[in-house]
Motif scaffolding. Sequence first.
Motif, short mmCIF file in Angstrom:
data_model
loop_
_atom_site.label_atom_id
_atom_site.label_comp_id
_atom_site.label_asym_id
_atom_site.label_seq_id
_atom_site.Cartn_x
_atom_site.Cartn_y
_atom_site.Cartn_z
N THR B 132 -1.42 5.74 8.17
CA THR B 132 -2.21 4.86 9.03
C THR B 132 -1.37 4.02 9.99
N ILE B 133 -0.07 4.21 9.98
CA ILE B 133 0.81 3.43 10.86
C ILE B 133 1.56 4.42 11.76
N LEU B 137 8.55 2.67 9.29
CA LEU B 137 8.88 1.35 8.76
C LEU B 137 10.22 1.45 8.03
N GLN B 252 9.27 -3.91 -5.31
CA GLN B 252 7.87 -3.79 -5.72
C GLN B 252 6.99 -3.28 -4.57
N VAL B 253 7.25 -3.73 -3.35
CA VAL B 253 6.50 -3.20 -2.20
C VAL B 253 6.84 -1.72 -2.01
N LYS B 255 7.79 0.44 -4.23
CA LYS B 255 7.14 1.26 -5.26
C LYS B 255 5.63 1.30 -5.10
N ALA B 256 5.05 0.20 -4.61
CA ALA B 256 3.61 0.22 -4.33
C ALA B 256 3.32 1.29 -3.27
N MET B 257 4.18 1.36 -2.26
CA MET B 257 3.97 2.34 -1.19
C MET B 257 4.17 3.77 -1.71
N HIS B 259 3.87 4.87 -4.79
CA HIS B 259 2.95 5.28 -5.85
C HIS B 259 1.47 5.04 -5.52
N MET B 260 1.18 4.39 -4.42
CA MET B 260 -0.24 4.13 -4.12
C MET B 260 -0.71 4.63 -2.76
N VAL B 261 0.20 4.98 -1.86
CA VAL B 261 -0.24 5.37 -0.51
C VAL B 261 -0.22 6.90 -0.39
N PRO B 262 -1.39 7.52 -0.41
CA PRO B 262 -1.42 8.99 -0.33
C PRO B 262 -0.87 9.46 1.01
#
Lengths: 306, 306
Positions: B132-133, B137, B252-253, B255-257, B259-262
């Motif tokens: 979506t970007i 980054l 943490q950001v 790993k969030a990206m 493991h959570m951003v398809p």
Amino acid sequence: MKQGFEDIIAKVKECGKKTVAVSVAQDSAVLEAVKEAKRLGIADAILVGDEAQIREIAASLDMDLTGFEIIHEPDMIQASLTAVKLAHDGKADMYMKGIIDTKNFLKSVLDKEVGLRTGGVLSHVAVFEIPTIDHLLFLTDVAFLTYPTLEEKVHIINNTVPVCKACGVAEPKVAPLAAVEVVNPKMPVTVEAAELTKMCEEGQITGCIVDGPLSLDLAIDPEAAKHKGATDRKIQGDADILLFPDIHAGNQVYKAMVHMVPGMKNGCILTGTKVPVILTSRSDTFETKVNSIALAAVVAEEMRKG
Amino acid sequence: MKQGFEDIIAKVKECGKKTVAVSVAQDSAVLEAVKEAKRLGIADAILVGDEAQIREIAASLDMDLTGFEIIHEPDMIQASLTAVKLAHDGKADMYMKGIIDTKNFLKSVLDKEVGLRTGGVLSHVAVFEIPTIDHLLFLTDVAFLTYPTLEEKVHIINNTVPVCKACGVAEPKVAPLAAVEVVNPKMPVTVEAAELTKMCEEGQITGCIVDGPLSLDLAIDPEAAKHKGATDRKIQGDADILLFPDIHAGNQVYKAMVHMVPGMKNGCILTGTKVPVILTSRSDTFETKVNSIALAAVVAEEMRKG
């Protein structure tokens, strides 16, 4: 079976409609949210604020105010004290921020006479439904406590466990997060995470399972936990509560999830108060505001049952 | 036009194939990655390690070792020193970790005689392509520096700006992140963010635009920036470099990206060294390893030119 906000809304319907007191209600986003909450059978609202302005905004939204109690109080500070007193006196089950600024809203929450203090520490919890994760995630603290001490972290856990229970998680798994999953004396947060784990094992923290320090992948991704061979851990990618080291880490993960994960849903409340407090921000979507009211409603029911 | 790893790989092809020296190469995941990097025309590899084991693993992968130079050195420490010396002497353009543990691998990187020290600070950068970007980054530091000081943050910026340039971002926008977007003396990270901004305005940091403190939403989401009325900011949801307060927030950001951003893609390198260092972890996917080699290759080219 996937758990989400639909289940929370279904739960509210089981336990019966609640009432939310809105502090300075003359705000279109807030009125739209309480209108939807009423339509869904989640909560009735008592709107405290400038009645003429409330009626004008409602008219512009085609919002029928029948069934909403309005208490006219044009002064914002007075309106917040009147609204919070409704929650304090048990006439409302939750307390919600309207267009009043956060500082004055919190002053009303903390007011010694009519506020919602319990003597404990206040903390914030953000609840997330993520498409690829089958259970809800409870992130804390991403918005209120800045650099929680060990003692405050215990309070945060104690504040958040009942929120999990209200959402149907009987014995939540709490992951005190760090960048790594082993104790490193050069990283104080890993030492505190281990202390919290020990406190839980020794019965000083109850109603949950604490296992830290954990990195975020081991906390939320069972595959990652398996891959890293974390088979001896109490949490293996199945954490419910993500306890952050500080507000920067928490807030940044929270915002990464809100702004990068398509299809996510979330709702937030402030806990540690006599009744749940809904403190949504301008940037929250309509759906988040409604989810937050639903979340507050199930938590209010959990607190009522005791 | 969306920028992604395909563009990075296309760029390598323009600048000509590079060579990567692999430290202790007898590892199937690493061999698979260098095989793919060779197939794509990104890089040739010099494999340093136990030759018999390398040949055995390659055979099990149906991997043709024609065109790969193999240097037999069964001792892991010796192998790492031999491999890093190839990069030190200019015989290889990048240096990659094989099955050697991170501590000993870093020892070879920092070796005073044959290592890759430049006298500067080493830092890690994780490059992300998010569906979506529309631009890449650059997250730093999510894995290496734990609690960077102000001075170290300047080094991190100076290390990361050339990585952006190598990826086609001429004048990257750097967002020193915090939980909030205003300076708050009670949050030291916001003070440092403002200092970095001033240092850039005064020409002490060059080649980029720094604007902090910023919350993550204002850094990456133009809609959020507009909604919050951040029209006077140099960054309005269009940051390239996300500079984290510490390793916990960054990791943490990150790993969030992951493991959570398809559909996200990523690659990582270590910078501040004589040549780019590829330090992928066991848990990285095959694609991430290949992306990291491609990223290192364009950075190597940038350093050669620059």
